[in-house]
Design a protein around this motif. Structure first.
Motif, PDB file in Angstrom:
ATOM      1  N   UNK A 294       9.302  -0.483   4.891  1.00 53.76           N
ATOM      2  CA  UNK A 294       8.852   0.813   4.388  1.00 53.76           C
ATOM      3  C   UNK A 294       9.831   1.353   3.361  1.00 53.76           C
ATOM      4  N   UNK A 295       9.289   2.061   2.358  1.00 57.90           N
ATOM      5  CA  UNK A 295      10.116   2.805   1.411  1.00 57.90           C
ATOM      6  C   UNK A 295       9.550   4.211   1.369  1.00 57.90           C
TER       7      UNK A 295
ATOM      8  N   UNK B 176       0.868  -1.179   0.000  1.00 66.91           N
ATOM      9  CA  UNK B 176       0.000   0.000   0.000  1.00 66.91           C
ATOM     10  C   UNK B 176       0.893   1.214   0.000  1.00 66.91           C
ATOM     11  N   UNK B 177       0.478   2.254  -0.713  1.00 65.63           N
ATOM     12  CA  UNK B 177       1.273   3.471  -0.671  1.00 65.63           C
ATOM     13  C   UNK B 177       0.367   4.673  -0.513  1.00 65.63           C
ATOM     14  N   UNK B 178       0.949   5.724   0.020  1.00 69.65           N
ATOM     15  CA  UNK B 178       0.216   6.957   0.282  1.00 69.65           C
ATOM     16  C   UNK B 178       1.073   8.114  -0.210  1.00 69.65           C
ATOM     17  N   UNK B 179       0.454   9.061  -0.897  1.00 73.67           N
ATOM     18  CA  UNK B 179       1.146  10.267  -1.329  1.00 73.67           C
ATOM     19  C   UNK B 179       0.512  11.441  -0.595  1.00 73.67           C
ATOM     20  N   UNK B 180       1.331  12.221   0.100  1.00 76.45           N
ATOM     21  CA  UNK B 180       0.773  13.338   0.877  1.00 76.45           C
ATOM     22  C   UNK B 180       1.597  14.598   0.675  1.00 76.45           C
TER      23      UNK B 180
ATOM     24  N   UNK C 160       5.057  11.042   9.257  1.00 74.06           N
ATOM     25  CA  UNK C 160       4.488  10.110  10.232  1.00 74.06           C
ATOM     26  C   UNK C 160       3.060   9.759   9.839  1.00 74.06           C
ATOM     27  N   UNK C 161       2.332  10.772   9.404  1.00 76.15           N
ATOM     28  CA  UNK C 161       0.942  10.563   8.998  1.00 76.15           C
ATOM     29  C   UNK C 161       0.865   9.618   7.796  1.00 76.15           C
ATOM     30  N   UNK C 162       1.738   9.847   6.797  1.00 70.29           N
ATOM     31  CA  UNK C 162       1.720   9.003   5.600  1.00 70.29           C
ATOM     32  C   UNK C 162       2.128   7.577   5.947  1.00 70.29           C
ATOM     33  N   UNK C 163       3.134   7.440   6.838  1.00 69.66           N
ATOM     34  CA  UNK C 163       3.617   6.107   7.177  1.00 69.66           C
ATOM     35  C   UNK C 163       2.571   5.324   7.956  1.00 69.66           C
ATOM     36  N   UNK C 164       1.933   5.982   8.927  1.00 65.74           N
ATOM     37  CA  UNK C 164       0.913   5.286   9.704  1.00 65.74           C
ATOM     38  C   UNK C 164      -0.265   4.902   8.826  1.00 65.74           C
ATOM     39  N   UNK C 165      -0.626   5.776   7.874  1.00 67.39           N
ATOM     40  CA  UNK C 165      -1.726   5.467   6.965  1.00 67.39           C
ATOM     41  C   UNK C 165      -1.376   4.283   6.078  1.00 67.39           C
ATOM     42  N   UNK C 166      -0.126   4.230   5.566  1.00 62.53           N
ATOM     43  CA  UNK C 166       0.279   3.118   4.695  1.00 62.53           C
ATOM     44  C   UNK C 166       0.277   1.812   5.483  1.00 62.53           C
TER      45      UNK C 166
END
Lengths: 108, 176
Positions: B135-136, B76-80, B108-114
């Motif tokens: 994590x990447x 899963x990935x998140x872009x913020x 931190x927000x993006x990592x926790x969401x991913x």
């Protein structure tokens, strides 16, 4: 085709090793040109359009890795890792790599 | 009207009005962005609570009593990104050096969401545990305006167990 990022697959035995396989895509990192991203940048937060775009690029890299494994006659890829690196200013490469193996169900 | 009596009056007035509206837009974006960020952290906390018994680790092997019957890679990935005003504040901070808490919170927000997304995806796939989480993180650039953003990719192996599944973990601390 099976994929894990552990060294072995539970419930299966590795019969043959077929070497390191990889697949990669190079994508642009610029996020400013899109109008939606520009509007979203007023409040910040997740850029869902780009999340999906990068998810598609990642799936493409995975598919290329699996294709590489298939041509070698493997039926699974273990120890899959992802890495990102800066190719040139504004473009980055997403690389997916792993070890191609032939597995069969473990008999106890 | 006094504006019309000065030769450059209307021009200056128009310029000030547009400057003021841009400033108001940026401040509004900052306020809305702060509210959305707090709401997101609260929702992350609630979703972590719900996943409390779903074992997650970055160990290479599982340490559970039963043997899994299947494994699958989940990603899963998140872009913020941050809003313009916050980026402007951060760039002032960069002149003096030190921690940039705005970007710390963003990553931190993006990592926790991913991490939450792979855990939820693993659970949806019928898995009982997630191991070897990695994590990447990579930065995104917008050269025309210099807005900073980040992409966090999280991936791991979801383990599915048969009927005699593993005992769920009794204690699960919130993800990093």
């Amino acid at each position: 085709m099976l994929m894990t990022n552990t060294e072995d697959i539970p419930g299966m035995t590795i019969m043959e090793f077929h070497g390191v396989v990889s697949g990669s895509t190079v994508r642009t990192k610029h996020i400013g040109r899109d109008i939606m991203a520009g509007l979203k940048n007023i409040v910040g937060g997740e850029l869902k359009g780009y999340t999906e775009l990068l998810a598609d690029a990642r799936q493409e890299a995975i598919d290329r890795m699996l294709e590489d494994a298939r041509t070698r006659g493997a039926n699974a890829v273990v120890n899959v890792r992802f890495t990102t690196s800066n190719i040139t200013q504004g473009a980055s490469e997403l690389l997916a790599y792993g070890t191609a193996v032939v597995v069969k169900k473990a008999v106890d | 009207m006094a504006v019309n009596s000065h030769p450059l009056g209307p021009l200056l007035y128009g310029f000030l009005v547009s400057l003021a509206s841009v400033a108001a837009l940026l401040v509004a974006g900052f306020i809305v962005g702060t509210v959305l960020e707090r709401r997101h952290f609260r929702s992350i906390k609630a979703r972590n609570e719900r996943l409390k018994t779903f074992g997650t680790s970055n160990l290479r092997r599982h340490r559970l009593a039963a043997e899994p019957v299947g494994a699958k890679l989940v990603t899963a990935s998140v872009v913020m990104s941050v809003d313009h005003f916050r980026h402007f504040l951060a760039s002032i901070r960069m002149i003096f050096g030190g921690r940039i808490q705005t970007y710390e919170r963003l990553v931190r927000r993006a990592r926790q969401e991913a991490l939450l997304r792979i855990r939820e995806a693993a659970r949806r796939d019928g898995a009982a545990s997630l191991i070897n989480v990695r994590f990447e993180t990579s930065g995104l650039a917008d050269l025309s305006r210099g807005i900073g953003g980040v992409e966090v990719l999280a991936y791991g192996t979801a383990l599915r167990f048969g009927a005699s599944g593993p005992r769920p973990y009794k204690f699960m601390k919130e993800g990093a």
